[in-house]
Design an enzyme around this catalytic site. Structure first.
Site, mmCIF file in Angstrom:
data_model
loop_
_atom_site.group_PDB
_atom_site.id
_atom_site.type_symbol
_atom_site.label_atom_id
_atom_site.label_comp_id
_atom_site.label_asym_id
_atom_site.label_seq_id
_atom_site.Cartn_x
_atom_site.Cartn_y
_atom_site.Cartn_z
ATOM 1 N N SER A 92 0.790 -1.233 0.000
ATOM 2 C CA SER A 92 0.000 0.000 0.000
ATOM 3 C C SER A 92 0.822 1.282 0.000
ATOM 4 O O SER A 92 0.251 2.363 -0.123
ATOM 5 C CB SER A 92 -0.961 0.004 1.190
ATOM 6 O OG SER A 92 -2.015 -0.898 0.954
ATOM 7 N N LYS A 232 2.950 6.723 4.850
ATOM 8 C CA LYS A 232 2.032 5.671 4.410
ATOM 9 C C LYS A 232 2.559 4.308 4.871
ATOM 10 O O LYS A 232 3.745 4.030 4.757
ATOM 11 C CB LYS A 232 1.900 5.676 2.878
ATOM 12 C CG LYS A 232 0.870 4.675 2.369
ATOM 13 C CD LYS A 232 -0.534 5.098 2.767
ATOM 14 C CE LYS A 232 -1.554 3.973 2.566
ATOM 15 N NZ LYS A 232 -1.459 2.941 3.642
ATOM 16 N N THR A 233 1.646 3.506 5.380
ATOM 17 C CA THR A 233 1.978 2.127 5.749
ATOM 18 C C THR A 233 1.799 1.220 4.533
ATOM 19 O O THR A 233 1.173 1.588 3.540
ATOM 20 C CB THR A 233 1.065 1.626 6.871
ATOM 21 O OG1 THR A 233 -0.303 1.788 6.460
ATOM 22 C CG2 THR A 233 1.309 2.387 8.165
ATOM 23 N N GLY A 234 2.333 0.026 4.655
ATOM 24 C CA GLY A 234 2.128 -1.010 3.647
ATOM 25 C C GLY A 234 2.273 -2.374 4.295
ATOM 26 O O GLY A 234 3.042 -2.532 5.247
#
Length: 291
Positions: A92, A232-234
């Site tokens: 993501s 942003k995380t992923g």
């Protein structure tokens, strides 16, 4: 006269010898080692500063890496540099670029334009409703960005990913258009994540100022009078039991007229590791007296 001339010549030779000794110095013995040259310490983005970030990984029980780049001082602080040069699925974190491409190509008008939920129940309950881009980014709603990717289309998506030079630039074939960042061929290293974020910050990506400004705004995760964090995380292979799961947390912190870009990458082996991505990053920032 001959005796006087010889005496005068001898005096001249002695004087010349003294001058040579003063200017050149005494001859060095073959065993004499000249003193080492003192070099100025190197400072650069490719030089890892010594910080004991590893203890945070140990305390939280996770394996992984982190890189933090200080823009003003041009210093890179990192743990596990080999992993920082290893490519992984972006998961993501690709939503940052997906947002830019979608806005630039006009497949969505702005960050508050709503996409209608298709009614399919997904594993994250908060995803199961109509969403706009600002909400979808915050919730990391996969379906929302899959719709955008299909609207962009394979040809346009490939063109923009290559134009940006994102990771290995491989998005697969047309059938992969809504999953290439989740389970396809696309790969990016933590170091490349930082390079991409630096270009985003500097408006050095091939997008309009409007698109860049909107995306920078929707990735704000924390804002105080002292600092702002955009991130942003992923989570690659989320929910998969047979594939290795990889967690990301990438972004940049703005404080005191300086910017600190970061990329955290860990192995996710249990549910607690999801939160560890952010906790790790914050602990390292505290080591640098940034939080």
């Amino acid at each position: 006269m001959n005796r006087i001339s010889r005496r005068a010549i001898a005096v001249i030779l002695i004087v010349l010898g003294c001058i040579t000794f003063v200017l050149v110095g005494p001859p060095q013995s073959a065993l004499t080692v000249p003193p080492p040259v003192q070099e100025s310490p190197r400072r650069g983005g490719d030089v890892a500063e010594t910080m004991n970030f590893g203890r945070h990984f140990q305390e939280l029980g996770v394996e992984g890496s982190i890189a933090i780049y200080d823009l003003n001082s041009d210093r890179l602080y990192q743990h596990n540099p080999q992993r920082n040069a290893t490519a992984f699925l972006p998961a993501s974190t690709f939503k940052i670029l997906n947002s830019l491409i979608s806005l630039e190509t006009g497949v969505i008008s702005d960050e508050i334009a709503v996409l209608t939920w298709d009614g399919t129940q997904r594993q994250i309950p908060a995803w199961n409703r109509d969403l706009n881009m600002r909400e979808a980014m915050k919730l990391s709603a996969v379906w929302f960005y899959q719709v955008l990717a299909r609207r962009v289309g394979h040809e346009q998506m490939q063109k923009w990913v290559a134009k940006v030079g994102y990771g290995n630039q491989k998005i697969g074939n047309k059938n992969d258009i809504d999953k290439f960042w989740l389970e396809g061929e696309l790969r990016i290293t933590p170091n490349e994540q930082i390079q991409f974020l630096r270009r985003l910050y500097k408006n050095d990506l091939p997008f309009s100022e409007r698109s860049l400004s909107l995306v920078k705004d929707i990735i704000i995760v924390e804002q105080t009078p002292d600092y702002t964090i955009r991130a942003k995380t992923g989570w690659a292979n989320f929910g998969e039991q047979t594939k290795p799961q990889i967690g990301w947390y990438v972004g940049y912190l703005e404080k005191d007229k300086n910017v600190y870009f970061f990329a955290t990458n860990i192995d996710i082996r249990n549910q607690n590791d999801g939160a560890a991505r952010i906790e790790l990053t914050r602990r390292c920032f505290k080591d640098l007296a940034l939080l």
